[in-house]
Design an enzyme around this catalytic site. Structure first.
Site, PDB file in Angstrom:
ATOM      1  N   VAL A 134       1.073  -1.284  -0.100  1.00 28.97           N
ATOM      2  CA  VAL A 134       0.029   0.121   0.059  1.00 28.97           C
ATOM      3  C   VAL A 134       0.934   1.116   0.025  1.00 28.97           C
ATOM      4  O   VAL A 134       2.082   1.313   0.656  1.00 28.97           O
ATOM      5  CB  VAL A 134      -1.021   0.099   1.199  1.00 28.97           C
ATOM      6  CG1 VAL A 134      -1.773   1.135   1.340  1.00 28.97           C
ATOM      7  CG2 VAL A 134      -1.780  -1.210   1.245  1.00 28.97           C
ATOM      8  N   CYS A 135       0.341   2.300  -0.678  1.00 32.02           N
ATOM      9  CA  CYS A 135       1.137   3.551  -0.561  1.00 32.02           C
ATOM     10  C   CYS A 135      -0.088   4.642  -0.743  1.00 32.02           C
ATOM     11  O   CYS A 135      -1.214   4.122  -0.639  1.00 32.02           O
ATOM     12  CB  CYS A 135       2.213   3.704  -1.722  1.00 32.02           C
ATOM     13  SG  CYS A 135       1.572   3.839  -3.216  1.00 32.02           S
ATOM     14  N   ARG A 136       0.438   5.742  -1.288  1.00 31.08           N
ATOM     15  CA  ARG A 136      -0.697   6.931  -1.489  1.00 31.08           C
ATOM     16  C   ARG A 136      -1.641   6.695  -2.524  1.00 31.08           C
ATOM     17  O   ARG A 136      -2.873   6.753  -2.459  1.00 31.08           O
ATOM     18  CB  ARG A 136       0.247   8.354  -1.568  1.00 31.08           C
ATOM     19  CG  ARG A 136      -1.037   9.249  -1.534  1.00 31.08           C
ATOM     20  CD  ARG A 136      -0.105  10.762  -1.425  1.00 31.08           C
ATOM     21  NE  ARG A 136      -0.120  11.625  -2.651  1.00 31.08           N
ATOM     22  CZ  ARG A 136      -0.802  11.869  -3.592  1.00 31.08           C
ATOM     23  NH1 ARG A 136      -2.042  11.030  -3.787  1.00 31.08           N
ATOM     24  NH2 ARG A 136      -0.424  12.483  -4.593  1.00 31.08           N
TER      25      ARG A 136
END
Length: 98
Positions: free
Chosen positions: A62-64
């Protein structure tokens, strides 16, 4: 590379599934909230912290927005780890945060 949407990940968590989520955002971004139970490993440290991960498990990255987690997924896949990228990242996340 396998992908799930933020909604699909949220649904799995709501169903009580035990997920191994790794958030590769930077420290200041994590301050805005992360998925409950997610492990924080900034993208730049992923290669240095491989010893903390288990090749027998599957990880959701997961990231932005999904770009950095995609890169992290490629790094891990190239080393034999099972990974899924959460497309859309935290921008698409509507579930709980901690």
């Amino acid at each position: 590379m396998k992908q799930l949407t933020a909604k699909e990940v949220e649904t799995l968590l709501n169903e009580g599934k035990q997920l191994n989520i790794i958030d590769v955002r930077e420290v200041d971004e994590i301050g805005e909230g992360k998925i409950p139970g997610a492990i924080h490993i900034p993208l730049g440290l992923v290669e240095f912290r491989l010893h903390e991960l288990d090749k027998a498990k599957e990880y959701i990255m997961v990231c932005r927005s999904g770009g950095r987690s995609g890169r992290a997924s490629q790094i891990l896949e190239s080393r034999g780890y099972k990974v899924i990228n959460m497309a859309g990242g935290m921008l698409d996340w509507e579930g709980k945060v901690e």
